[in-house]
Design a protein around this motif. Structure first.
Motif, mmCIF file in Angstrom:
data_model
loop_
_atom_site.group_PDB
_atom_site.id
_atom_site.type_symbol
_atom_site.label_atom_id
_atom_site.label_comp_id
_atom_site.label_asym_id
_atom_site.label_seq_id
_atom_site.Cartn_x
_atom_site.Cartn_y
_atom_site.Cartn_z
ATOM 1 N N LYS A 182 0.763 -1.184 0.202
ATOM 2 C CA LYS A 182 -0.127 -0.075 -0.105
ATOM 3 C C LYS A 182 0.997 1.318 -0.048
ATOM 4 O O LYS A 182 0.405 2.278 0.065
ATOM 5 N N LEU A 183 1.962 1.016 -0.226
ATOM 6 C CA LEU A 183 3.091 2.425 -0.026
ATOM 7 C C LEU A 183 3.266 2.858 -1.543
ATOM 8 O O LEU A 183 3.506 1.932 -2.547
ATOM 9 N N SER A 184 3.400 4.106 -1.650
ATOM 10 C CA SER A 184 3.881 4.515 -2.994
ATOM 11 C C SER A 184 5.276 4.538 -3.272
ATOM 12 O O SER A 184 5.584 4.229 -4.354
ATOM 13 N N THR A 185 6.127 4.384 -2.226
ATOM 14 C CA THR A 185 7.556 3.916 -2.416
ATOM 15 C C THR A 185 7.974 3.414 -1.028
ATOM 16 O O THR A 185 7.208 3.725 -0.008
ATOM 17 N N THR A 186 8.939 2.796 -0.956
ATOM 18 C CA THR A 186 9.432 2.186 0.384
ATOM 19 C C THR A 186 10.237 2.917 1.015
ATOM 20 O O THR A 186 10.825 2.445 2.271
ATOM 21 N N THR A 187 11.085 3.925 0.242
ATOM 22 C CA THR A 187 12.243 4.636 0.947
ATOM 23 C C THR A 187 12.201 6.122 0.390
ATOM 24 O O THR A 187 11.530 6.474 -0.562
ATOM 25 N N ILE A 188 12.548 6.786 1.203
ATOM 26 C CA ILE A 188 12.649 8.447 0.907
ATOM 27 C C ILE A 188 13.966 8.921 1.568
ATOM 28 O O ILE A 188 14.237 8.651 2.569
ATOM 29 N N ARG A 189 14.581 9.740 0.810
ATOM 30 C CA ARG A 189 15.863 10.314 1.065
ATOM 31 C C ARG A 189 15.801 11.426 2.231
ATOM 32 O O ARG A 189 14.921 12.311 1.970
ATOM 33 N N LEU A 190 16.874 11.424 3.182
ATOM 34 C CA LEU A 190 16.757 12.518 4.045
ATOM 35 C C LEU A 190 18.286 13.254 3.715
ATOM 36 O O LEU A 190 19.358 12.780 3.909
ATOM 37 N N LEU A 191 18.152 14.429 3.089
ATOM 38 C CA LEU A 191 19.448 15.070 2.378
ATOM 39 C C LEU A 191 20.287 15.663 3.465
ATOM 40 O O LEU A 191 19.998 15.954 4.756
ATOM 41 N N ARG A 192 21.589 15.753 3.158
ATOM 42 C CA ARG A 192 22.493 16.429 4.109
ATOM 43 C C ARG A 192 22.118 17.819 4.348
ATOM 44 O O ARG A 192 22.150 18.576 5.325
ATOM 45 N N ARG A 193 21.497 18.585 3.166
ATOM 46 C CA ARG A 193 21.242 20.139 3.312
ATOM 47 C C ARG A 193 19.900 19.996 4.128
ATOM 48 O O ARG A 193 18.970 19.106 3.950
ATOM 49 N N THR A 194 19.546 21.198 4.690
ATOM 50 C CA THR A 194 18.293 21.547 5.076
ATOM 51 C C THR A 194 17.444 21.528 4.098
ATOM 52 O O THR A 194 17.403 22.414 3.204
ATOM 53 N N CYS A 195 16.185 20.713 4.276
ATOM 54 C CA CYS A 195 14.936 20.843 3.352
ATOM 55 C C CYS A 195 13.725 21.100 3.893
ATOM 56 O O CYS A 195 13.568 20.933 5.396
ATOM 57 N N ARG A 196 12.735 21.420 3.361
ATOM 58 C CA ARG A 196 11.422 21.866 3.845
ATOM 59 C C ARG A 196 10.470 20.585 3.602
ATOM 60 O O ARG A 196 10.285 20.199 2.541
#
Length: 301
Positions: free
Chosen positions: A205-219
Motif C-alpha cells: 500500500k506504499l507509493s515507495t518504500t524509501t525516501i531520502r533525508l538529504l544532508r542539506r536542510t530541506c522543507r
C-alpha cells in the motif's frame, strides 16, 4: 687547551706571563677561568633546550611546551622517550597518525596496542514532529551523507482517522504515501523497504518504500486526503471551502543513523589506563592536538 693557556700564547714571551708567580699570570688565569665558566653555562643552557640532553626540571619545562606532564616517580629516561614520541603530534599537524603517535606516547603503549580513531562516528538520530494536514517543517540528515530514515506515523487525536497520509520533501518533490486509512492508536512503521501497520505487513500500500533525508536542510510537509474541501489559510477561497477545527493531529517520527560531521572518537582499551587521572590527561591532550572546530571524544573500550 684551557682559556688561560690560549691567552698566554698570544702574549710576547718577555712579559713572562708564563710565570705562575707573576701578577700578570694571576690576572689572566682569573679571566680564563671566568671565560671557561661562561662556556660551561652556555653549554648547560643549550643542553637544557634539547630533549636528548635536558634533565630534571629542564625536561619538565620542555614537556610543558607540548602539554605533557611527568608522571609521579617517572625517571628522566622514560619521560624523555615519551616526550620525544609525543612531539610527533605537532609535526603531524593533527593528522590521524600524529594523534595516535601522541596518545601511544602518553600511555606508553606499544605500536601494536589496539588504539584506534573512528572518524565521523555513527550516532542515532531522532526527529519528532506533531502535525496536521498542510503543516511544514525543516530537517536535514545532520550527517556527512544522505540518510534513509525509518518513519513512524501515529494518529494522536482521539476518535479520528486519516486517509492516504503523505510525507513530502517539498524541495525535491520526493514523497512517501500510504494508500489506506490510519485510525486513532494505529502505528504505521516504514523501515528497511517494508511497511507494518500494527505489526501487519502493508508494504503493497506504499507509493515507495524509501525516501531520502538529504544532508542539506530541506522543507517537509504532511498531508492527507480530506473528505471535504478543507480550507487552508491564505491559500483557499473562503466561500468554497469548509474550515474544520478538528483536523486530526499526527505524530511523525524519523529515526536514522548519522555519520557525525567534523568529529571523531578515540577508542582506548581500558587496560592501558593505569591511574585515576589518566582519562582526564588523555582528554586534555586530545583537545590540544585536534583541529579547531572538530569534536573529539575519548571512549574506553
Amino acid at each position: 687547551m684551557s682559556k688561560t693557556e690560549r691567552i698566554l700564547k698570544r702574549l710576547p714571551s718577555f712579559y713572562k706571563a708564563w710565570d705562575r708567580r707573576s701578577l700578570l699570570y694571576s690576572i689572566l688565569s682569573s679571566i680564563g677561568k671566568r671565560l671557561e665558566e661562561a662556556d660551561k653555562d652556555l653549554d648547560a643552557v643549550l643542553r637544557s633546550h634539547w630533549v636528548d640532553t635536558a634533565v630534571g626540571r629542564d625536561l619538565d619545562k620542555l614537556g610543558a611546551l607540548f602539554n605533557i606532564e611527568r608522571r609521579p616517580g617517572e625517571p628522566d629516561t622514560r619521560f624523555r622517550s615519551r616526550l620525544k614520541r609525543a612531539i610527533q603530534e605537532f609535526k603531524g599537524g593533527g593528522t590521524v597518525k600524529a594523534i595516535l603517535t601522541s596518545i601511544r606516547a602518553l600511555l606508553e603503549a606499544p605500536e601494536e596496542a589496539p588504539i584506534r580513531i573512528v572518524e565521523n562516528p555513527p550516532r542515532e538520530e531522532v526527529e519528532e514532529v506533531h502535525v496536521r494536514s498542510g503543516d511544514t517543517w525543516v530537517m536535514s540528515s545532520r550527517s556527512v551523507v544522505d540518510a534513509y530514515p525509518a518513519i513512524t506515523l501515529t494518529v494522536e487525536s482521539p476518535n479520528s482517522q486519516v486517509t492516504n497520509p503523505t510525507i513530502t520533501n517539498v524541495d525535491t518533490g520526493e514523497e512517501v504515501r500510504f494508500n489506506g486509512v490510519l485510525r486513532s492508536g494505529d502505528e504505521l512503521v516504514v523501515s528497511n523497504g517494508r511497511a507494518l501497520l500494527n505489526g501487519v505487513d502493508v508494504t503493497d500500500k506504499l507509493s515507495t518504500t524509501t525516501i531520502r533525508l538529504l544532508r542539506r536542510t530541506c522543507r517537509w510537509s504532511y498531508s492527507e486526503v480530506m473528505r471535504e474541501e478543507m480550507g487552508v489559510f491564505d491559500r483557499a477561497r473562503f466561500d468554497e471551502s469548509i474550515f474544520a477545527i478538528d483536523i486530526p493531529q499526527v505524530k511523525v517520527v524519523f529515526k536514522w543513523t548519522s555519520l557525525t560531521p567534523a568529529a571523531f572518537e578515540l577508542h582506548v582499551p581500558r587496560e592501558l589506563l593505569r591511574g585515576e587521572g589518566d582519562l582526564e590527561v588523555l582528554e586534555a591532550t586530545l583537545s590540544s592536538i585536534k583541529a579547531a572546530g572538530v569534536k573529539a571524544e575519548v571512549k574506553v573500550v
